[in-house]
Design a protein around this motif. Sequence first.
Motif, PDB file in Angstrom:
ATOM      1  N   HIS A  48       5.073 -25.877  28.123  1.00 47.55           N
ATOM      2  CA  HIS A  48       6.236 -25.142  27.629  1.00 47.55           C
ATOM      3  C   HIS A  48       5.984 -24.667  26.204  1.00 47.55           C
ATOM      4  O   HIS A  48       5.214 -25.276  25.461  1.00 47.55           O
ATOM      5  CB  HIS A  48       7.490 -26.023  27.659  1.00 47.55           C
ATOM      6  CG  HIS A  48       8.065 -26.141  29.026  1.00 47.55           C
ATOM      7  ND1 HIS A  48       7.632 -27.066  29.939  1.00 47.55           N
ATOM      8  CD2 HIS A  48       9.041 -25.431  29.635  1.00 47.55           C
ATOM      9  CE1 HIS A  48       8.315 -26.935  31.058  1.00 47.55           C
ATOM     10  NE2 HIS A  48       9.173 -25.946  30.905  1.00 47.55           N
ATOM     11  N   ARG A  49       6.660 -23.599  25.850  1.00 48.45           N
ATOM     12  CA  ARG A  49       6.650 -23.067  24.485  1.00 48.45           C
ATOM     13  C   ARG A  49       8.099 -22.810  24.099  1.00 48.45           C
ATOM     14  O   ARG A  49       8.923 -22.443  24.937  1.00 48.45           O
ATOM     15  CB  ARG A  49       5.880 -21.745  24.412  1.00 48.45           C
ATOM     16  CG  ARG A  49       4.480 -21.750  24.993  1.00 48.45           C
ATOM     17  CD  ARG A  49       3.383 -22.259  24.097  1.00 48.45           C
ATOM     18  NE  ARG A  49       3.059 -21.494  22.937  1.00 48.45           N
ATOM     19  CZ  ARG A  49       2.160 -20.521  22.886  1.00 48.45           C
ATOM     20  NH1 ARG A  49       1.525 -20.133  23.968  1.00 48.45           N
ATOM     21  NH2 ARG A  49       1.902 -19.925  21.749  1.00 48.45           N
ATOM     22  N   ILE A  50       8.402 -22.984  22.848  1.00 48.21           N
ATOM     23  CA  ILE A  50       9.718 -22.666  22.308  1.00 48.21           C
ATOM     24  C   ILE A  50       9.583 -21.313  21.627  1.00 48.21           C
ATOM     25  O   ILE A  50       8.696 -21.135  20.779  1.00 48.21           O
ATOM     26  CB  ILE A  50      10.200 -23.767  21.350  1.00 48.21           C
ATOM     27  CG1 ILE A  50      10.363 -25.064  22.152  1.00 48.21           C
ATOM     28  CG2 ILE A  50      11.503 -23.361  20.665  1.00 48.21           C
ATOM     29  CD1 ILE A  50      10.731 -26.265  21.336  1.00 48.21           C
ATOM     30  N   VAL A  51      10.436 -20.365  22.025  1.00 46.55           N
ATOM     31  CA  VAL A  51      10.251 -18.976  21.598  1.00 46.55           C
ATOM     32  C   VAL A  51      11.567 -18.321  21.178  1.00 46.55           C
ATOM     33  O   VAL A  51      12.653 -18.731  21.599  1.00 46.55           O
ATOM     34  CB  VAL A  51       9.611 -18.134  22.723  1.00 46.55           C
ATOM     35  CG1 VAL A  51       8.205 -18.610  23.042  1.00 46.55           C
ATOM     36  CG2 VAL A  51      10.473 -18.147  23.977  1.00 46.55           C
ATOM     37  N   ALA A  52      11.414 -17.284  20.371  1.00 41.09           N
ATOM     38  CA  ALA A  52      12.538 -16.433  19.966  1.00 41.09           C
ATOM     39  C   ALA A  52      11.974 -15.088  19.533  1.00 41.09           C
ATOM     40  O   ALA A  52      10.775 -14.963  19.271  1.00 41.09           O
ATOM     41  CB  ALA A  52      13.321 -17.077  18.823  1.00 41.09           C
ATOM     42  N   THR A  53      12.841 -14.089  19.436  1.00 41.71           N
ATOM     43  CA  THR A  53      12.413 -12.765  18.980  1.00 41.71           C
ATOM     44  C   THR A  53      12.278 -12.756  17.461  1.00 41.71           C
ATOM     45  O   THR A  53      12.954 -13.524  16.750  1.00 41.71           O
ATOM     46  CB  THR A  53      13.420 -11.671  19.382  1.00 41.71           C
ATOM     47  OG1 THR A  53      14.674 -11.952  18.758  1.00 41.71           O
ATOM     48  CG2 THR A  53      13.569 -11.561  20.885  1.00 41.71           C
ATOM     49  N   PRO A  54      11.435 -11.858  16.947  1.00 37.80           N
ATOM     50  CA  PRO A  54      11.348 -11.712  15.490  1.00 37.80           C
ATOM     51  C   PRO A  54      12.704 -11.345  14.877  1.00 37.80           C
ATOM     52  O   PRO A  54      13.045 -11.822  13.782  1.00 37.80           O
ATOM     53  CB  PRO A  54      10.334 -10.576  15.303  1.00 37.80           C
ATOM     54  CG  PRO A  54       9.536 -10.550  16.565  1.00 37.80           C
ATOM     55  CD  PRO A  54      10.471 -11.016  17.644  1.00 37.80           C
TER      56      PRO A  54
END
Length: 124
Positions: free
Chosen positions: A10-16
């Motif tokens: 898993h990766r924790i992600v968000a938009t710039p």
Amino acid sequence: MMRRLQGFSHRIVATPEYLEQRGTPKHPYDLASHACLHYRYPSSGKLDAWPLTEDGKPVHLDLPQSAVANAIDPLMAMAEAGQGIACLPDFILVDALAGGRLISLLEAYVSDRRSFTILWPSSR
């Protein structure tokens, strides 16, 4: 009968854009002030815990539940729309990370390895 097919993490992600507006979490505890997008298992109704660790020990947090879905596609869409931070399998994120649409966060604190398994009856 059962066979393991492939592993994933898993990766924790968000938009710039989301991170520019809300700030970039530097530690798992910083997630408490963010919009968190969660996966709920359809069979049990339980939320999938984010695989956060510190010094090799699990970090258990009561993260905000800004949105909850029982499939990863809507979570991916919400993350790409800048609606919050999501914890998603790496195989769905390849293009979004490579294209800069999503940014991986807290990599030093995320630790998990899971696998796909296929099941079928042992006889007809």
